[in-house]
Design a protein around this motif. Structure first.
Motif, PDB file in Angstrom:
ATOM      1  N   ASP A   1       0.778  -1.274  -0.194  1.00  0.00           N
ATOM      2  CA  ASP A   1       0.059  -0.013  -0.011  1.00  0.00           C
ATOM      3  C   ASP A   1       0.965   1.296   0.001  1.00  0.00           C
ATOM      4  O   ASP A   1       2.200   1.219  -0.172  1.00  0.00           O
ATOM      5  CB  ASP A   1      -0.872  -0.174   1.161  1.00  0.00           C
ATOM      6  CG  ASP A   1      -0.448   0.108   2.545  1.00  0.00           C
ATOM      7  OD1 ASP A   1       0.603   0.154   2.768  1.00  0.00           O
ATOM      8  OD2 ASP A   1      -1.068   0.364   3.459  1.00  0.00           O
ATOM      9  N   CYS A   2       0.284   2.521   0.537  1.00  0.00           N
ATOM     10  CA  CYS A   2       0.796   3.744  -0.184  1.00  0.00           C
ATOM     11  C   CYS A   2       2.361   3.665   0.686  1.00  0.00           C
ATOM     12  O   CYS A   2       3.401   4.164  -0.158  1.00  0.00           O
ATOM     13  CB  CYS A   2       0.203   4.768   0.498  1.00  0.00           C
ATOM     14  SG  CYS A   2      -0.516   4.807   2.389  1.00  0.00           S
ATOM     15  N   GLU A   3       2.571   3.325   1.770  1.00  0.00           N
ATOM     16  CA  GLU A   3       3.795   3.470   2.537  1.00  0.00           C
ATOM     17  C   GLU A   3       4.937   2.782   1.901  1.00  0.00           C
ATOM     18  O   GLU A   3       6.009   2.901   1.743  1.00  0.00           O
ATOM     19  CB  GLU A   3       3.678   3.519   3.985  1.00  0.00           C
ATOM     20  CG  GLU A   3       3.648   2.080   4.554  1.00  0.00           C
ATOM     21  CD  GLU A   3       2.005   1.754   4.582  1.00  0.00           C
ATOM     22  OE1 GLU A   3       2.062   0.551   5.077  1.00  0.00           O
ATOM     23  OE2 GLU A   3       1.140   2.611   4.122  1.00  0.00           O
ATOM     24  N   ASP A   4       4.325   1.526   1.582  1.00  0.00           N
ATOM     25  CA  ASP A   4       5.309   0.447   0.922  1.00  0.00           C
ATOM     26  C   ASP A   4       5.924   0.959  -0.492  1.00  0.00           C
ATOM     27  O   ASP A   4       6.870   0.794  -0.869  1.00  0.00           O
ATOM     28  CB  ASP A   4       4.533  -0.770   0.517  1.00  0.00           C
ATOM     29  CG  ASP A   4       4.109  -1.358   1.911  1.00  0.00           C
ATOM     30  OD1 ASP A   4       4.586  -1.029   2.898  1.00  0.00           O
ATOM     31  OD2 ASP A   4       2.869  -2.002   1.871  1.00  0.00           O
ATOM     32  N   PHE A   5       4.882   1.706  -1.336  1.00  0.00           N
ATOM     33  CA  PHE A   5       5.425   2.253  -2.553  1.00  0.00           C
ATOM     34  C   PHE A   5       6.473   3.333  -2.308  1.00  0.00           C
ATOM     35  O   PHE A   5       7.345   3.420  -3.013  1.00  0.00           O
ATOM     36  CB  PHE A   5       4.180   3.007  -3.212  1.00  0.00           C
ATOM     37  CG  PHE A   5       3.326   2.137  -3.846  1.00  0.00           C
ATOM     38  CD1 PHE A   5       3.154   2.068  -5.435  1.00  0.00           C
ATOM     39  CD2 PHE A   5       2.428   1.215  -3.401  1.00  0.00           C
ATOM     40  CE1 PHE A   5       2.276   1.271  -6.162  1.00  0.00           C
ATOM     41  CE2 PHE A   5       1.489   0.329  -4.161  1.00  0.00           C
ATOM     42  CZ  PHE A   5       1.393   0.511  -5.217  1.00  0.00           C
ATOM     43  N   ALA A   6       5.981   4.260  -1.248  1.00  0.00           N
ATOM     44  CA  ALA A   6       7.128   5.179  -1.009  1.00  0.00           C
ATOM     45  C   ALA A   6       8.378   4.817  -0.351  1.00  0.00           C
ATOM     46  O   ALA A   6       9.441   5.391  -0.889  1.00  0.00           O
ATOM     47  CB  ALA A   6       6.666   6.208   0.006  1.00  0.00           C
ATOM     48  N   LEU A   7       8.316   3.587   0.332  1.00  0.00           N
ATOM     49  CA  LEU A   7       9.736   3.013   0.857  1.00  0.00           C
ATOM     50  C   LEU A   7      10.431   2.578  -0.330  1.00  0.00           C
ATOM     51  O   LEU A   7      11.690   2.810  -0.562  1.00  0.00           O
ATOM     52  CB  LEU A   7       9.462   1.909   1.790  1.00  0.00           C
ATOM     53  CG  LEU A   7       8.908   2.533   3.265  1.00  0.00           C
ATOM     54  CD1 LEU A   7       8.262   1.089   3.942  1.00  0.00           C
ATOM     55  CD2 LEU A   7      10.223   2.971   4.107  1.00  0.00           C
ATOM     56  N   LEU A   8       9.775   1.903  -1.499  1.00  0.00           N
ATOM     57  CA  LEU A   8      10.544   1.350  -2.446  1.00  0.00           C
ATOM     58  C   LEU A   8      11.060   2.397  -3.264  1.00  0.00           C
ATOM     59  O   LEU A   8      12.185   2.294  -3.782  1.00  0.00           O
ATOM     60  CB  LEU A   8       9.831   0.525  -3.301  1.00  0.00           C
ATOM     61  CG  LEU A   8      10.402  -0.162  -4.537  1.00  0.00           C
ATOM     62  CD1 LEU A   8      11.721  -1.100  -4.172  1.00  0.00           C
ATOM     63  CD2 LEU A   8       9.272  -0.891  -5.388  1.00  0.00           C
ATOM     64  N   LYS A   9      10.438   3.370  -3.520  1.00  0.00           N
ATOM     65  CA  LYS A   9      10.798   4.603  -4.342  1.00  0.00           C
ATOM     66  C   LYS A   9      12.109   5.185  -3.715  1.00  0.00           C
ATOM     67  O   LYS A   9      13.189   5.511  -4.426  1.00  0.00           O
ATOM     68  CB  LYS A   9       9.655   5.719  -4.542  1.00  0.00           C
ATOM     69  CG  LYS A   9       8.634   5.093  -5.318  1.00  0.00           C
ATOM     70  CD  LYS A   9       7.473   6.078  -5.303  1.00  0.00           C
ATOM     71  CE  LYS A   9       6.169   5.445  -6.061  1.00  0.00           C
ATOM     72  NZ  LYS A   9       5.037   6.530  -6.208  1.00  0.00           N
ATOM     73  N   ARG A  10      11.956   5.422  -2.405  1.00  0.00           N
ATOM     74  CA  ARG A  10      13.106   5.889  -1.456  1.00  0.00           C
ATOM     75  C   ARG A  10      14.352   5.048  -1.595  1.00  0.00           C
ATOM     76  O   ARG A  10      15.458   5.823  -2.035  1.00  0.00           O
ATOM     77  CB  ARG A  10      12.693   6.270  -0.028  1.00  0.00           C
ATOM     78  CG  ARG A  10      13.678   6.568   0.942  1.00  0.00           C
ATOM     79  CD  ARG A  10      12.968   6.817   2.283  1.00  0.00           C
ATOM     80  NE  ARG A  10      13.972   7.272   3.216  1.00  0.00           N
ATOM     81  CZ  ARG A  10      14.710   6.455   4.122  1.00  0.00           C
ATOM     82  NH1 ARG A  10      14.588   5.187   3.797  1.00  0.00           N
ATOM     83  NH2 ARG A  10      15.559   7.033   4.861  1.00  0.00           N
ATOM     84  N   ARG A  11      14.101   3.696  -1.621  1.00  0.00           N
ATOM     85  CA  ARG A  11      15.428   2.800  -1.732  1.00  0.00           C
ATOM     86  C   ARG A  11      15.844   3.048  -3.132  1.00  0.00           C
ATOM     87  O   ARG A  11      17.079   3.118  -3.202  1.00  0.00           O
ATOM     88  CB  ARG A  11      15.008   1.683  -1.562  1.00  0.00           C
ATOM     89  CG  ARG A  11      16.140   0.576  -1.310  1.00  0.00           C
ATOM     90  CD  ARG A  11      15.868  -0.710  -0.585  1.00  0.00           C
ATOM     91  NE  ARG A  11      17.055  -1.600  -0.754  1.00  0.00           N
ATOM     92  CZ  ARG A  11      17.134  -2.725  -0.063  1.00  0.00           C
ATOM     93  NH1 ARG A  11      16.352  -2.975   0.718  1.00  0.00           N
ATOM     94  NH2 ARG A  11      18.276  -3.530  -0.281  1.00  0.00           N
ATOM     95  N   MET A  12      15.140   3.076  -4.135  1.00  0.00           N
ATOM     96  CA  MET A  12      15.373   2.995  -5.586  1.00  0.00           C
ATOM     97  C   MET A  12      16.298   4.105  -5.766  1.00  0.00           C
ATOM     98  O   MET A  12      17.254   4.227  -6.355  1.00  0.00           O
ATOM     99  CB  MET A  12      14.363   2.726  -6.554  1.00  0.00           C
ATOM    100  CG  MET A  12      13.974   1.484  -6.380  1.00  0.00           C
ATOM    101  SD  MET A  12      12.459   1.124  -7.445  1.00  0.00           S
ATOM    102  CE  MET A  12      13.196   1.292  -9.260  1.00  0.00           C
ATOM    103  N   LEU A  13      15.610   5.320  -5.181  1.00  0.00           N
ATOM    104  CA  LEU A  13      16.345   6.732  -5.577  1.00  0.00           C
ATOM    105  C   LEU A  13      17.695   6.720  -4.887  1.00  0.00           C
ATOM    106  O   LEU A  13      18.594   7.471  -5.465  1.00  0.00           O
ATOM    107  CB  LEU A  13      15.559   7.944  -5.119  1.00  0.00           C
ATOM    108  CG  LEU A  13      14.386   8.091  -6.079  1.00  0.00           C
ATOM    109  CD1 LEU A  13      13.409   9.047  -5.462  1.00  0.00           C
ATOM    110  CD2 LEU A  13      14.834   8.718  -7.349  1.00  0.00           C
TER     111      LEU A  13
END
Length: 207
Positions: A114-126
């Motif tokens: 869900d939303c925070e999981d999306f945000a965590l993955l984007k953060r890690r990828m960046l």
């Protein structure tokens, strides 16, 4: 490294600019750089505390100088591609159905979240792409109906932008339909600061 991150790097390299139709000519950003007004240090979301219990190596409690992203057309394209790739390759699912918990923050290593999981993955990828962690801030907001939601704020020299699982567009923070509540401190990822006038935090974030 998470398998899904490895797949993302390959996919992004193969897809290139095709994932998001943004180029140097169309890149504009806000006419005036705008930044959220920050308040005092505030409560840390339970989801982040619990996440750090499971990923201690990624939650070092250390002070660091604030940094921002130098936002060029090329950088904008890279961030936008990652935002779109995650949104298109992770299946949305509520924490109750996914983890059997009301609110659990985690990487969507099984391709769901869900939303925070999306945000965590984007953060890690960046971060994997060399962007400074101090400019990639997990953020809690409220939707118009009062429900909690989580996005990733990217602090740049041209203002603050939001990466949202509900939109593939990388938008200035002033152009999203949310009431900002709190976010990670640039100085310490384990400290959170209030945003704008005081407001009660949602009990959990979803969507």
């Amino acid at each position: 490294m998470l398998g899904i991150v490895s797949k993302a790097v390959v996919a992004l390299g193969m897809a290139g600019a095709a994932l998001v139709a943004v180029n140097a000519k169309s890149f504009a950003g806000p006419e005036t750089a705008t930044f959220a007004t920050l308040g005092p240090e505030t409560s840390v979301p339970y989801g982040w505390v619990d996440f750090c219990q499971r990923y201690r190596g990624e939650c070092q409690n250390e002070e660091s100088a604030p940094q921002e992203v130098e936002l060029t057309a090329a950088v904008y394209r890279k961030i936008a591609r990652i935002n779109a790739w995650v949104n298109e390759n992770i299946d949305p699912i509520a924490d109750a159905d996914h983890w059997g918990a009301v609110d659990q923050w985690d990487y969507p290593s099984d391709g769901k979240g869900d939303c925070e999981d999306f945000a965590l993955l984007k953060r890690r990828m960046l971060i994997e792409e060399g962007f400074p962690r101090q400019a990639l801030l997990l953020t809690v907001v409220k939707e118009k109906n009062g429900d909690g939601h989580s996005v990733l704020t990217v602090k740049t020299n041209r203002g603050e932008f939001v990466l949202d699982n509900l939109s593939n567009e990388m938008r200035p923070w002033t152009r999203v339909p949310y009431r900002f509540v709190k976010r990670q401190s640039q100085q310490n990822q384990n400290a959170w600061v209030a945003i704008g006038p005081p407001t009660s935090a949602p009990l959990y974030v979803s969507r």
